[in-house]
Design a protein around this motif. Structure first.
Motif, PDB file in Angstrom:
ATOM      1  N   HIS A  28       0.812  -1.225   0.000  1.00 45.87           N
ATOM      2  CA  HIS A  28       0.000   0.000   0.000  1.00 45.87           C
ATOM      3  C   HIS A  28       0.843   1.270   0.000  1.00 45.87           C
ATOM      4  N   GLY A  29       2.117   1.151  -0.349  1.00 48.52           N
ATOM      5  CA  GLY A  29       3.002   2.309  -0.300  1.00 48.52           C
ATOM      6  C   GLY A  29       3.405   2.868  -1.650  1.00 48.52           C
ATOM      7  N   GLN A  30       2.644   2.581  -2.692  1.00 52.24           N
ATOM      8  CA  GLN A  30       2.971   3.134  -3.996  1.00 52.24           C
ATOM      9  C   GLN A  30       2.652   4.627  -4.041  1.00 52.24           C
ATOM     10  N   VAL A  31       3.465   5.376  -4.757  1.00 56.50           N
ATOM     11  CA  VAL A  31       3.334   6.832  -4.789  1.00 56.50           C
ATOM     12  C   VAL A  31       2.061   7.252  -5.512  1.00 56.50           C
ATOM     13  N   ALA A  32       1.718   6.563  -6.573  1.00 55.64           N
ATOM     14  CA  ALA A  32       0.512   6.882  -7.348  1.00 55.64           C
ATOM     15  C   ALA A  32      -0.390   5.664  -7.380  1.00 55.64           C
ATOM     16  N   SER A  33      -1.663   5.904  -7.644  1.00 55.53           N
ATOM     17  CA  SER A  33      -2.591   4.785  -7.739  1.00 55.53           C
ATOM     18  C   SER A  33      -2.241   3.919  -8.935  1.00 55.53           C
ATOM     19  N   SER A  34      -2.576   2.653  -8.847  1.00 53.45           N
ATOM     20  CA  SER A  34      -2.202   1.697  -9.885  1.00 53.45           C
ATOM     21  C   SER A  34      -3.433   1.234 -10.642  1.00 53.45           C
ATOM     22  N   SER A  35      -3.203   0.316 -11.545  1.00 55.69           N
ATOM     23  CA  SER A  35      -4.316  -0.252 -12.300  1.00 55.69           C
ATOM     24  C   SER A  35      -5.042  -1.334 -11.514  1.00 55.69           C
ATOM     25  N   SER A  36      -4.532  -1.636 -10.322  1.00 54.89           N
ATOM     26  CA  SER A  36      -5.161  -2.629  -9.466  1.00 54.89           C
ATOM     27  C   SER A  36      -6.536  -2.133  -9.011  1.00 54.89           C
ATOM     28  N   PRO A  37      -7.475  -3.038  -8.717  1.00 59.70           N
ATOM     29  CA  PRO A  37      -8.774  -2.615  -8.183  1.00 59.70           C
ATOM     30  C   PRO A  37      -8.637  -1.812  -6.887  1.00 59.70           C
ATOM     31  N   VAL A  38      -7.523  -2.062  -6.147  1.00 60.79           N
ATOM     32  CA  VAL A  38      -7.222  -1.305  -4.935  1.00 60.79           C
ATOM     33  C   VAL A  38      -6.182  -0.252  -5.283  1.00 60.79           C
ATOM     34  N   LEU A  39      -6.270   0.935  -4.713  1.00 59.70           N
ATOM     35  CA  LEU A  39      -5.386   2.034  -5.103  1.00 59.70           C
ATOM     36  C   LEU A  39      -3.907   1.727  -4.882  1.00 59.70           C
ATOM     37  N   LEU A  40      -3.583   1.091  -3.732  1.00 58.32           N
ATOM     38  CA  LEU A  40      -2.218   0.736  -3.344  1.00 58.32           C
ATOM     39  C   LEU A  40      -1.344   1.935  -2.962  1.00 58.32           C
ATOM     40  N   ASP A 191     -16.112   2.064  -6.489  1.00 63.37           N
ATOM     41  CA  ASP A 191     -16.396   1.742  -7.885  1.00 63.37           C
ATOM     42  C   ASP A 191     -17.088   0.381  -7.941  1.00 63.37           C
ATOM     43  N   ASP A 192     -17.231  -0.169  -9.144  1.00 62.80           N
ATOM     44  CA  ASP A 192     -17.932  -1.447  -9.283  1.00 62.80           C
ATOM     45  C   ASP A 192     -17.237  -2.562  -8.514  1.00 62.80           C
ATOM     46  N   ASP A 193     -15.894  -2.551  -8.542  1.00 65.17           N
ATOM     47  CA  ASP A 193     -15.154  -3.582  -7.820  1.00 65.17           C
ATOM     48  C   ASP A 193     -15.391  -3.479  -6.320  1.00 65.17           C
ATOM     49  N   TYR A 194     -15.358  -2.244  -5.817  1.00 65.49           N
ATOM     50  CA  TYR A 194     -15.592  -2.024  -4.385  1.00 65.49           C
ATOM     51  C   TYR A 194     -16.988  -2.521  -3.992  1.00 65.49           C
ATOM     52  N   ARG A 195     -17.978  -2.172  -4.816  1.00 64.09           N
ATOM     53  CA  ARG A 195     -19.345  -2.576  -4.521  1.00 64.09           C
ATOM     54  C   ARG A 195     -19.513  -4.095  -4.562  1.00 64.09           C
ATOM     55  N   GLU A 196     -18.712  -4.751  -5.375  1.00 67.99           N
ATOM     56  CA  GLU A 196     -18.790  -6.211  -5.444  1.00 67.99           C
ATOM     57  C   GLU A 196     -18.201  -6.846  -4.188  1.00 67.99           C
ATOM     58  N   ARG A 197     -17.162  -6.214  -3.638  1.00 60.81           N
ATOM     59  CA  ARG A 197     -16.460  -6.795  -2.487  1.00 60.81           C
ATOM     60  C   ARG A 197     -17.082  -6.400  -1.147  1.00 60.81           C
ATOM     61  N   LYS A 198     -17.654  -5.194  -1.079  1.00 67.28           N
ATOM     62  CA  LYS A 198     -18.106  -4.665   0.201  1.00 67.28           C
ATOM     63  C   LYS A 198     -19.497  -4.053   0.069  1.00 67.28           C
ATOM     64  N   LYS A 199     -20.179  -3.965   1.205  1.00 65.19           N
ATOM     65  CA  LYS A 199     -21.451  -3.249   1.205  1.00 65.19           C
ATOM     66  C   LYS A 199     -21.169  -1.747   1.184  1.00 65.19           C
ATOM     67  N   VAL A 200     -21.989  -0.999   0.491  1.00 65.83           N
ATOM     68  CA  VAL A 200     -21.862   0.453   0.428  1.00 65.83           C
ATOM     69  C   VAL A 200     -23.067   1.050   1.142  1.00 65.83           C
ATOM     70  N   VAL A 201     -22.801   1.844   2.139  1.00 65.71           N
ATOM     71  CA  VAL A 201     -23.865   2.396   2.973  1.00 65.71           C
ATOM     72  C   VAL A 201     -23.979   3.889   2.702  1.00 65.71           C
ATOM     73  N   ASP A 202     -25.197   4.358   2.446  1.00 67.33           N
ATOM     74  CA  ASP A 202     -25.393   5.774   2.150  1.00 67.33           C
ATOM     75  C   ASP A 202     -25.093   6.639   3.362  1.00 67.33           C
ATOM     76  N   GLY A 203     -24.834   7.932   3.106  1.00 73.44           N
ATOM     77  CA  GLY A 203     -24.446   8.851   4.158  1.00 73.44           C
ATOM     78  C   GLY A 203     -25.523   9.106   5.187  1.00 73.44           C
ATOM     79  N   VAL A 204     -26.793   9.046   4.790  1.00 74.35           N
ATOM     80  CA  VAL A 204     -27.880   9.295   5.735  1.00 74.35           C
ATOM     81  C   VAL A 204     -27.960   8.166   6.756  1.00 74.35           C
ATOM     82  N   ARG A 205     -27.853   6.935   6.282  1.00 74.87           N
ATOM     83  CA  ARG A 205     -27.864   5.799   7.209  1.00 74.87           C
ATOM     84  C   ARG A 205     -26.642   5.847   8.126  1.00 74.87           C
TER      85      ARG A 205
END
Length: 430
Positions: A28-40, A191-205
């Protein structure tokens, strides 16, 4: 939507390896985001932009050292009472070779100990739910996130910013989970990958559940005999700071003959001037949030608020009894709010409730006005994300909020009438 209850801290006896175990260039120490689904580049974002990374360094500053001296401590950067929130202060035997206390509130303080089974699985590319089962904290879940954040941003029976600590110079602690999450530099992209891996909860909830858990935690502290009294006085950290901390000159008229910063009555409390008032800002927010879940819960919360205020003027026993009932209501509220569908009508109802109460003068206390303002901001943002308002509508509503934000920009210069006027203008414009 299924939510999980955190038994904090999860995997409490596992060793913390230190932020360097996450921050290598291959992880997780890369200087810029990568093409990986995770920024890194999460470690770099935390190190350069996240205030949690400098939490320990704050203890070296003159103000912190003065606070420590006032409390009779040798220094701030070695005192457990300070380190428990300003660092990942696990026991010495749980610190790995690369662990550095001076790293402040690092990865493991929030995500869980690196020596827990999840770390090896995570490096191997295991699914998120498998990592969670093996000790990774699912911070996307607002219940779990609240359990982690509130440990420092409110406290518990083992760590709490008492009135004595604030009297020594510690700043007032303010927190609202959805807003404070947004304030921090994001080290993830939904993004789509994040939504596939984790639940996304709206700000009001997230806002509503955060308020319920804030109330529950505050009631736990109030019930605790550890913080029952401080000598002759009750623990004043439970009360509204600004009810007492006003200059005596605030009772004098300004050049227009008005009394802009003097005590302002709020409907329903029955408390007159000169009375220390229990800080019920989160309870007021939860009362609004519960209107989304059911009127019977709103009535219960309204009664709880009155009982807390009455108990504070009667006896500690009466206050504790009211706190126990309030805690039960708050716990039930978490389940109800987690199950509630947050559609456009529901979000609009919450916003209208906040505005109506603001216009009616229920948020004339600074902390209630501050919490209400953050709540309105969270709801407007959540409506934008959900597509319930378009870009032009969002821009217009954000512009209308400017006067509301300005009204709470400085707690020491807060004028209740200006806040009410700003909310009234917002109501008329909407």
């Amino acid at each position: 939507m299924v939510f999980g209850w955190l038994a904090p801290p999860a995997m409490a006896q596992d060793v913390h390896l230190g932020v360097k175990s996450c921050g290598s260039s291959g992880c997780h120490g890369q200087v810029a985001s990568s093409s990986s689904p995770v920024l890194l580049n999460e470690y770099v974002t935390w190190q350069k932009y996240d205030s949690h990374a400098t939490a320990y360094k704050v203890l070296m500053e003159p103000r912190s050292q003065r606070i420590a001296k006032n409390l009779g401590l040798p220094n701030a950067h070695e005192a457990k009472i300070c380190l428990d929130c300003h660092a990942d202060n696990v026991a010495a035997e749980l610190r790995g070779p690369q662990f550095v206390l001076a790293d402040g509130v690092g990865c493991e303080a929030c995500h869980g100990a690196g020596a827990a089974p999840w770390m090896g699985l995570h490096i191997g590319g295991s699914p998120h739910d498998q990592n969670v089962q093996n000790g990774l904290r699912p911070l996307e879940d607002p219940i779990v996130r609240a359990g982690v954040c509130l440990q420092c941003h409110l406290g518990d029976d083992s760590q709490f910013a008492t009135h004595r600590i604030m009297g020594a110079g510690h700043p007032r602690i303010s927190f609202e989970m959805d807003s404070f999450t947004d304030f921090q530099p994001a080290h993830f992209v939904i993004d789509d990958d994040y939504r596939e891996r984790k639940k996304v909860v709206d700000g009001v909830r997230t806002w509503a559940i955060g308020q319920a858990l804030m109330v529950e935690r505050r009631m736990d502290l109030l019930i605790s005999t550890k913080y029952a009294t401080d000598g002759l006085f009750p623990e004043l950290a439970f009360f509204d700071c600004h009810a007492c901390h006003q200059p005596m000159s605030s009772a004098l008229p300004d050049k227009n003959g008005d009394f802009p910063t003097a005590w302002t009555p709020r409907p329903g409390t029955g408390l007159g001037p000169g009375v220390p008032k229990f800080n019920d800002a989160n309870m007021l927010m939860l009362e609004i949030a519960l209107d989304m879940a059911g009127p019977e819960m709103v009535e219960a919360m309204s009664q709880n608020i009155l009982a807390i205020h009455k108990g504070s003027q009667t006896s500690r026993a009466a206050m504790v009894e009211a706190a126990k009932k309030t805690k039960a209501t708050a716990r039930a509220a978490v389940n109800a709010l987690a199950a509630k569908e947050m559609d456009a009508a529901t979000m609009k109802k919450a916003m209208e409730g906040l505005i109506a109460r603001g216009v009616d003068g229920y948020f004339v206390d600074y902390e209630a006005a501050e919490q209400s303002t953050m709540a309105l901001g969270s709801i407007i943002e959540a409506m934008r994300v959900a597509g319930y308002i378009d870009g032009a509508g969002y821009k217009r509503m954000s512009a209308m909020m400017e006067d509301v934000y300005n009204a709470v920009a400085d707690d020491e210069r807060f004028v209740p009438s200006k806040y009410v006027a700003a909310v009234r203008e917002l109501s008329a414009a909407l």
